[in-house]
Design an enzyme around this catalytic site. Structure first.
Site, mmCIF file in Angstrom:
data_model
loop_
_atom_site.group_PDB
_atom_site.id
_atom_site.type_symbol
_atom_site.label_atom_id
_atom_site.label_comp_id
_atom_site.label_asym_id
_atom_site.label_seq_id
_atom_site.Cartn_x
_atom_site.Cartn_y
_atom_site.Cartn_z
ATOM 1 N N TRP A 242 0.777 -1.111 0.014
ATOM 2 C CA TRP A 242 -0.017 0.056 0.028
ATOM 3 C C TRP A 242 0.980 1.247 0.080
ATOM 4 O O TRP A 242 0.384 2.230 -0.558
ATOM 5 C CB TRP A 242 -0.813 0.062 1.216
ATOM 6 C CG TRP A 242 -1.762 -1.091 1.279
ATOM 7 C CD1 TRP A 242 -1.797 -2.306 2.121
ATOM 8 C CD2 TRP A 242 -2.541 -1.971 -0.063
ATOM 9 N NE1 TRP A 242 -2.439 -3.334 1.691
ATOM 10 C CE2 TRP A 242 -2.982 -2.997 0.504
ATOM 11 C CE3 TRP A 242 -3.157 -1.158 -1.069
ATOM 12 C CZ2 TRP A 242 -3.971 -3.786 -0.071
ATOM 13 C CZ3 TRP A 242 -3.893 -1.889 -1.738
ATOM 14 C CH2 TRP A 242 -4.327 -3.058 -1.343
ATOM 15 N N ASP B 191 -1.962 6.344 6.977
ATOM 16 C CA ASP B 191 -2.811 5.315 6.308
ATOM 17 C C ASP B 191 -2.994 4.134 7.465
ATOM 18 O O ASP B 191 -2.109 3.343 7.743
ATOM 19 C CB ASP B 191 -2.271 4.629 4.981
ATOM 20 C CG ASP B 191 -3.237 3.710 4.556
ATOM 21 O OD1 ASP B 191 -4.362 3.451 5.215
ATOM 22 O OD2 ASP B 191 -2.864 3.142 3.378
ATOM 23 N N LYS C 181 -12.684 -2.520 7.347
ATOM 24 C CA LYS C 181 -12.055 -3.555 8.140
ATOM 25 C C LYS C 181 -12.440 -3.660 9.452
ATOM 26 O O LYS C 181 -12.775 -4.844 10.145
ATOM 27 C CB LYS C 181 -10.478 -3.425 7.950
ATOM 28 C CG LYS C 181 -9.967 -3.554 6.267
ATOM 29 C CD LYS C 181 -8.534 -3.244 6.490
ATOM 30 C CE LYS C 181 -8.055 -3.268 5.011
ATOM 31 N NZ LYS C 181 -8.205 -4.386 4.190
#
Length: 358
Positions: A100, A167, A191
């Site tokens: 990511w 993030d 999530k």
């Protein structure tokens, strides 16, 4: 009977939230209509929308120095929006700890931003969090808090003098966070805090000044959404409704300290099962950097057994254990909604599987 869901995301939700959503699906609070059917401009929806934002700030103990934005496009859109809005004329520094961050670096480079990778663990297949020292004069410093694929996590965020961007997609609302040097903190909520389709961004208000006078499309400008209270266009109303229920659930758990305590207990149990297996199971991440959210491991003595492990686990009522295609192996994502007994069930299965095939 409900399965135990170890999926990395979208992931398991608290049963009581699903039951409440089911109850209100066709008739929201006895009003004769669904929350999915009404305008985002109505007072009824605004109560949900603004209530969710306030609860999110309450959980992280944030004051009015921060704006809460509800955006679409997933965390992946933020890879471009962040440099688009926050890069000035200097260097933007990134710590590369997985897929990511690599994607975020790529998007910034596409925009022509001066990107510097100041630390990376790629040479060891991202099995640890590298030591990082950001400079004092970068436009911003960027990290990914938790790495779903490789199972690594920052135990503490770097102390920086430059604005820190985090993030937090895969450990959102899983622990308390020191925001003292955080300028922007964001994640997709699917999530740990809801369903797919919604990203939540905490941005320090002074950072919004950077978006002024920039030639940025309106929908990609943080200032647009801040000035319009995340109602510039039609928001993902049902995802915000579910996020609001998640905020209530987290508050009812006792807040993020209590949630973190439970998450630590679950992770400790699972890592002990791996570490005490006499080498049958082997974790991917360095012990000092292990994630409380995503436990990636292999059957070290015979990797050919891993598909069988996943198959037999499914037969035993546990799903989502196949490792990411990049890393392979097995991955158990033990997000907020999974309880200790469910993780215990996985550990018992792991011991039985080892007993059969060791």
């Amino acid at each position: 009977m409900r399965k135990i869901n170890f999926s990395a995301g979208p992931s398991t939700l608290p049963l009581e939230i699903l039951e409440q959503a089911q109850k209100e699906l066709c008739d929201y609070q006895g009003r004769g209509y669904s929350i999915m059917e009404i305008s985002h401009r109505t007072k009824v929806f605004e109560e949900v929308h603004f209530g969710a934002q306030e609860k999110a700030k309450k959980l992280y103990e944030l004051n009015d120095d921060y704006e809460v934005l509800f955006l679409q496009g997933g965390a992946s859109l933020q890879f471009a929006m962040i440099p688009m809005n926050l890069a000035l004329n200097g260097v933007c520094e990134y710590a590369n700890t997985g897929v990511w961050t690599k994607k975020a670096i790529k998007e910034a480079q596409i925009l022509g931003v001066n990107v510097k990778t100041v630390a990376s663990s790629e040479e060891s297949n991202f099995d640890h969090i590298p030591r990082v020292e950001f400079s004092d004069n970068a436009d911003y410093a960027y990290i990914c808090s938790n790495n779903t694929i490789y199972g690594t996590q920052y135990q503490n965020y770097p102390k920086t003098k430059t604005p820190l961007i985090v993030d937090a997609s895969s450990d959102f609302f899983s622990r308390k966070v020191d925001f003292s040097n955080i300028a922007l903190f964001y994640g997709g909520v699917q999530k740990n805090a809801g369903i797919s389709g919604l990203s939540c961004i905490f941005i320090r208000k002074d950072m919004l000044e950077r978006s002024k006078n920039k030639q940025i499309p309106s929908m990609l400008n943080y200032l647009t959404h801040a000035e319009n209270q995340s109602l510039f266009n039609t928001p993902p109303t049902f995802a915000i409704y579910m996020f609001n229920l998640e905020m209530d659930w987290l508050l009812n758990q006792g807040g993020l300290d209590k949630v973190h305590e439970k998450n630590s207990q679950k992770a400790t149990m699972l890592y002990e099962c791996i570490d005490l297996s006499n080498g049958f199971y082997k974790g991917h991440a360095d012990k000092k950097d292990r994630s409380l959210m995503n436990v990636s491991f292999n059957i070290a003595k015979n990797k050919d057994l891993e598909p069988l492990f996943v198959k037999e686990a499914e037969e035993a009522g546990m799903i989502g254990l196949k490792g990411h295609r990049i890393l392979g192996g097995i991955r158990a994502s033990i997000y907020n909604a999974l309880n200790l007994d469910q993780v215990k069930t996985l550990c018992e299965f792991m011991k039985e599987f080892q007993g059969k095939y060791a």
